[in-house]
Design a protein around this motif. Structure first.
Motif, PDB file in Angstrom:
ATOM      1  N   GLY A  98       1.398  23.165  14.749  1.00 15.49           N
ATOM      2  CA  GLY A  98      -0.009  22.889  14.560  1.00 15.49           C
ATOM      3  C   GLY A  98      -0.269  21.401  14.517  1.00 15.49           C
ATOM      4  N   THR A  99      -1.525  21.052  14.305  1.00 15.02           N
ATOM      5  CA  THR A  99      -1.944  19.657  14.210  1.00 15.02           C
ATOM      6  C   THR A  99      -2.839  19.501  12.993  1.00 15.02           C
ATOM      7  N   ALA A 100      -2.589  18.463  12.214  1.00 18.81           N
ATOM      8  CA  ALA A 100      -3.418  18.146  11.047  1.00 18.81           C
ATOM      9  C   ALA A 100      -4.064  16.796  11.265  1.00 18.81           C
ATOM     10  N   THR A 101      -5.306  16.653  10.807  1.00 13.95           N
ATOM     11  CA  THR A 101      -5.983  15.362  10.883  1.00 13.95           C
ATOM     12  C   THR A 101      -6.665  15.058   9.560  1.00 13.95           C
ATOM     13  N   GLY A 102      -6.894  13.784   9.307  1.00 18.35           N
ATOM     14  CA  GLY A 102      -7.618  13.334   8.124  1.00 18.35           C
ATOM     15  C   GLY A 102      -8.115  11.930   8.350  1.00 18.35           C
ATOM     16  N   ALA A 103      -9.180  11.532   7.634  1.00 13.70           N
ATOM     17  CA  ALA A 103      -9.786  10.230   7.911  1.00 13.70           C
ATOM     18  C   ALA A 103     -10.089   9.421   6.658  1.00 13.70           C
ATOM     19  N   VAL A 104      -9.200   9.420   5.696  1.00 13.10           N
ATOM     20  CA  VAL A 104      -9.355   8.547   4.522  1.00 13.10           C
ATOM     21  C   VAL A 104      -8.109   7.670   4.415  1.00 13.10           C
ATOM     22  N   ARG A 105      -7.782   7.014   5.502  1.00 18.30           N
ATOM     23  CA  ARG A 105      -6.527   6.291   5.603  1.00 18.30           C
ATOM     24  C   ARG A 105      -6.789   4.814   5.858  1.00 18.30           C
ATOM     25  N   THR A 106      -5.846   3.965   5.438  1.00 15.96           N
ATOM     26  CA  THR A 106      -6.058   2.516   5.478  1.00 15.96           C
ATOM     27  C   THR A 106      -4.819   1.797   5.974  1.00 15.96           C
ATOM     28  N   ILE A 107      -5.028   0.814   6.844  1.00 18.88           N
ATOM     29  CA  ILE A 107      -3.986  -0.157   7.168  1.00 18.88           C
ATOM     30  C   ILE A 107      -4.500  -1.511   6.699  1.00 18.88           C
ATOM     31  N   THR A 108      -3.749  -2.156   5.814  1.00 18.66           N
ATOM     32  CA  THR A 108      -4.152  -3.453   5.271  1.00 18.66           C
ATOM     33  C   THR A 108      -3.475  -4.588   6.048  1.00 18.66           C
ATOM     34  N   PRO A 109      -4.054  -5.782   6.044  1.00 15.62           N
ATOM     35  CA  PRO A 109      -3.461  -6.891   6.805  1.00 15.62           C
ATOM     36  C   PRO A 109      -2.090  -7.292   6.280  1.00 15.62           C
ATOM     37  N   ALA A 110      -1.221  -7.690   7.183  1.00 14.45           N
ATOM     38  CA  ALA A 110       0.052  -8.305   6.820  1.00 14.45           C
ATOM     39  C   ALA A 110      -0.194  -9.794   6.571  1.00 14.45           C
ATOM     40  N   THR A 111       0.783 -10.454   5.968  1.00 18.05           N
ATOM     41  CA  THR A 111       0.648 -11.880   5.654  1.00 18.05           C
ATOM     42  C   THR A 111       1.426 -12.708   6.666  1.00 18.05           C
ATOM     43  N   ARG A 112       0.769 -13.720   7.161  1.00 19.06           N
ATOM     44  CA  ARG A 112       1.403 -14.669   8.070  1.00 19.06           C
ATOM     45  C   ARG A 112       1.343 -16.039   7.400  1.00 19.06           C
ATOM     46  N   VAL A 113       2.407 -16.821   7.539  1.00 18.91           N
ATOM     47  CA  VAL A 113       2.552 -18.048   6.743  1.00 18.91           C
ATOM     48  C   VAL A 113       2.570 -19.296   7.630  1.00 18.91           C
ATOM     49  N   TYR A 114       1.668 -20.243   7.308  1.00 21.47           N
ATOM     50  CA  TYR A 114       1.741 -21.582   7.885  1.00 21.47           C
ATOM     51  C   TYR A 114       2.801 -22.358   7.098  1.00 21.47           C
ATOM     52  N   THR A 115       3.798 -22.923   7.782  1.00 22.61           N
ATOM     53  CA  THR A 115       4.816 -23.743   7.112  1.00 22.61           C
ATOM     54  C   THR A 115       4.867 -25.104   7.793  1.00 22.61           C
ATOM     55  N   ALA A 116       4.438 -26.141   7.080  1.00 19.01           N
ATOM     56  CA  ALA A 116       4.405 -27.495   7.637  1.00 19.01           C
ATOM     57  C   ALA A 116       5.809 -28.086   7.671  1.00 19.01           C
TER      58      ALA A 116
END
Length: 195
Positions: A98-116
């Motif tokens: 079968g197939t299940a679906t749902g729509a209360v899901r989240t992808i949050t941003p990853a962190t990218r680092v500036y290094t001088a």
């Protein structure tokens, strides 16, 4: 004539939150008990289990995203025979695709680092040629593919007295990343008294 009772149709859904940090993939991990049968009459003994992995609708950051899980689902409970998923009756217990679906899901941003890159300057010397790196990209993402804007390195120590000064990365934006400065950026430029 005897009336026939047909199984009640139900759909497999996904309950609860599924969240992850952006990783450049659509993979979604599901925990035990996150599948539900939508349409079951309250009080009936029917439960469902399913695959531990599904897929977000895209790899990009966002809220209210849809997850789809396709695979083998395990249906059980004393009242399971009263229901069907699609054209398939559930029987007393068993498995079915079968197939299940749902729509209360989240992808949050990853962190990218500036290094001088640390730099040493004599007082009164122009602060030109500042450089650094941007790290923390996920998957096949690159500076060119995952950001917009022009990367610049800047400092407030244009004609500074001797001391330590910041070199800050700037100029970029990204949908799937939060941009932060490395801790060492605050003291990346050392200005000396010179000879």
């Amino acid at each position: 004539a005897r009336a026939a009772t047909t199984p009640r149709p139900v759909a497999i859904g996904i309950a609860g939150q599924v969240a992850k940090e952006y990783d450049a993939t659509t993979a979604a991990s599901l925990g035990a008990g996150q599948f539900v049968l939508d349409g079951v009459i309250q009080g009936d003994a029917v439960s469902v289990g399913g695959p531990a992995l599904g897929n977000f609708d895209s790899a990009n950051v966002g809220q209210g995203k849809t997850i789809t899980v396709t695979g083998q689902f395990q249906i059980s409970g004393g009242d399971a025979f009263n229901y069907r998923v699609g054209a398939n009756g559930l029987g007393g217990a068993g498995t079915g695709r079968g197939t299940a679906t749902g729509a209360v899901r989240t992808i949050t941003p990853a962190t990218r680092v500036y290094t001088a890159t640390p730099v040493l300057r004599d007082a009164g010397t122009p602060a030109v040629g500042l450089t650094g790196t941007v790290t923390g990209f996920k998957g096949a993402d690159t500076l060119a593919s995952a950001t917009t804007g022009v990367l610049v390195w800047q400092t407030s120590a244009t004609s500074a007295s001797p001391g330590l000064y910041p070199v800050i990365g700037a100029g970029l934006t990204a949908v799937n990343y939060v941009l932060v400065q490395a801790p060492g950026d605050e003291v990346a430029m050392q200005v000396t008294a010179g000879s």
